[in-house]
Scaffold this active site. Structure first.
Site, short mmCIF file in Angstrom:
data_model
loop_
_atom_site.label_atom_id
_atom_site.label_comp_id
_atom_site.label_asym_id
_atom_site.label_seq_id
_atom_site.Cartn_x
_atom_site.Cartn_y
_atom_site.Cartn_z
CE1 TYR A 141 59.84 45.49 25.60
CE2 TYR A 141 59.80 43.13 25.27
CZ TYR A 141 60.04 44.40 24.79
OH TYR A 141 60.47 44.57 23.50
CE LYS A 188 72.32 52.87 22.44
NZ LYS A 188 73.09 53.43 21.30
CG ASP A 220 73.90 51.60 18.51
OD1 ASP A 220 74.56 50.82 19.22
OD2 ASP A 220 74.07 52.83 18.52
CG ASP A 244 60.85 41.26 21.64
OD1 ASP A 244 60.68 40.35 20.81
OD2 ASP A 244 59.94 42.01 22.04
CG ASP A 248 61.14 38.87 16.14
OD1 ASP A 248 61.25 37.80 16.78
OD2 ASP A 248 60.03 39.39 15.87
#
Ligand code: NAD
Length: 353
Positions: A141, A188, A220, A244, A248
């Site tokens: 980000y 990852k 994942d 993030d 959620d």
């Protein structure tokens, strides 16, 4: 203890929920002999209307003169044009950057009383009690990005340095030491170079915490495990983007967006505390907002900024007792059932304190 708290209520239901958390903190102050001063300052859309800036310098100053920030939420339809030069969420980013709040803590816990609102079978929800530690000021980000403007190509870049990963990893391991002593680090590493640096660095930092178990999980796979074995997690450490998305996903386990608190911390004790939900313009001004996420955020403020663990636990116990007694705001009732208002709910919390 004396403490000064900057209150940035913001927009929509923001003021409706921060006012309730202040009542709870005032009750804690009188019960345990503390003195809390609350200084309100404009932030978000309301600040844009008044100052043309989502976080004016006067607000930054109020925060600088405080021990911590309690924030409601920012934004709403009035300021939602994504191409506008000044937008409410810029205020939030400015504060995070200004105070170098690099670690975002989001606890996720299930409440037996609310299991019917969670789209998983109850046996999966028993004993779920985890906290996400999300890196907040680096990664995808904040890396170089460009929309090439030719309508064909755009890119974002994930950059992490060892120092950035180390400091947030220390937060995660320290959190685990006062919990169930397990850190799950998400990456990852099979695909991304930045993830390989992440995994290498977390593994190295782990050497300082031999009492804590460390597991590495691919992002994942983690999305699946949060559904298939949520009770197995204690502390989940993740990059800005993975944290993030995953936090959620996990917040659904708590029964409602209105239930979840968060803390954003830096190197010292200063912190920004806010519920994870937004300004909920669809229910603003109707007494329907669930103040639990903000009240639990104030408990985190007591714990992480002021070191008042007993007082923080008292608030958490009062929320447990309130839900167990059947008190429900509009978001946590089954359609058609009776519910009480934001302020009535807080009164029940206060009497349980
Ligand atoms: P939202 O979180 O405001 O609302 C999503 C849904 O959850 C709505 O139906 C809302 O009524 C409900 N809800 C949220 N909090 C609740 C609470 N405490 N009690 C009961 N119900 C609650 O998300 P959104 O609708 O996508 O966004 C609305 C505005 O909030 C947008 O302008 C967005 O940019 C902003 N926003 C701000 C923050 C923040 O300040 N940190 C975070 C997310 C969104």
């Amino acid at each position: 203890m004396k403490a000064t708290i900057a209150v940035l209520s913001g927009d929509g239901i923001g003021p409706e929920v921060t006012s309730q958390a202040i009542l709870v903190l005032q009750k804690i102050a009188s019960k345990y002999g503390h003195e809390f001063t609350f200084n309100e300052a404009p932030m978000g859309g309301i600040a844009i209307d008044q100052f043309g800036d989502a976080c004016p310098e006067s607000t930054v100053k109020t925060c600088e003169q405080s021990d911590a920030i309690l924030l409601g939420a920012v934004g709403g339809p009035k300021w939602s044009d994504p191409s506008a030069a000044v937008r409410p969420e810029q205020g939030l980013l400015k504060v995070r950057k200004h105070f170098e709040l690099f670690a975002n803590l989001r606890p996720v816990k299930t409440y037996a009383a609310l299991n019917q609102h969670v789209p998983l079978r109850p046996e999966f929800l028993e004993g779920v009690d985890m906290v996400f530690v999300r890196e907040l000021t680096g990664g995808l980000y904040f890396g170089p990005r460009q929309d090439q403007g030719d309508g064909d190509t755009a890119y974002d870049t994930e950059i992490y340095t060892v120092a950035e990963v180390e400091r947030v990893a220390h937060v995660a391991f320290r959190a685990a030491q006062s919990r169930r002593k397990k850190v799950t680090s998400v990456d990852k590493a099979n695909v991304m170079a930045s993830s390989r640096l992440w995994r290498r660095t977390v593994t190295k930092v782990h050497e300082d915490y031999p009492d804590v178990e460390l597991e590495h999980v691919l992002a994942d796979a983690c999305t699946m495990y949060l559904i298939t074995r949520p009770a197995s997690f204690d502390v989940i450490l993740a990059s800005n983007m993975f944290g993030d998305l995953l936090s959620d996903e996990a917040s659904v386990l708590g029964g409602s967006l209105g239930m979840s608190p968060s803390a954003s911390l830096g190197a010292g004790t200063f912190g920004l505390y806010e519920p994870i939900h937004g300004s909920a313009p669809d229910i603003a001004g109707q007494g329907k907002a669930n103040p639990t996420g903000t009240i639990l955020s104030s408990a985190m403020l007591l714990r992480y900024t002021l070191g008042l663990e007993t007082e923080a636990k008292a608030i958490e116990a009062a929320i447990d007792a309130t839900l167990a007694s059947g008190a429900r705001t509009a978001d946590i009732v089954t359609r058609g059932d009776a519910y009480i208002s934001t302020t009535e709910y807080t009164q029940t919390v206060l009497s349980n304190l």
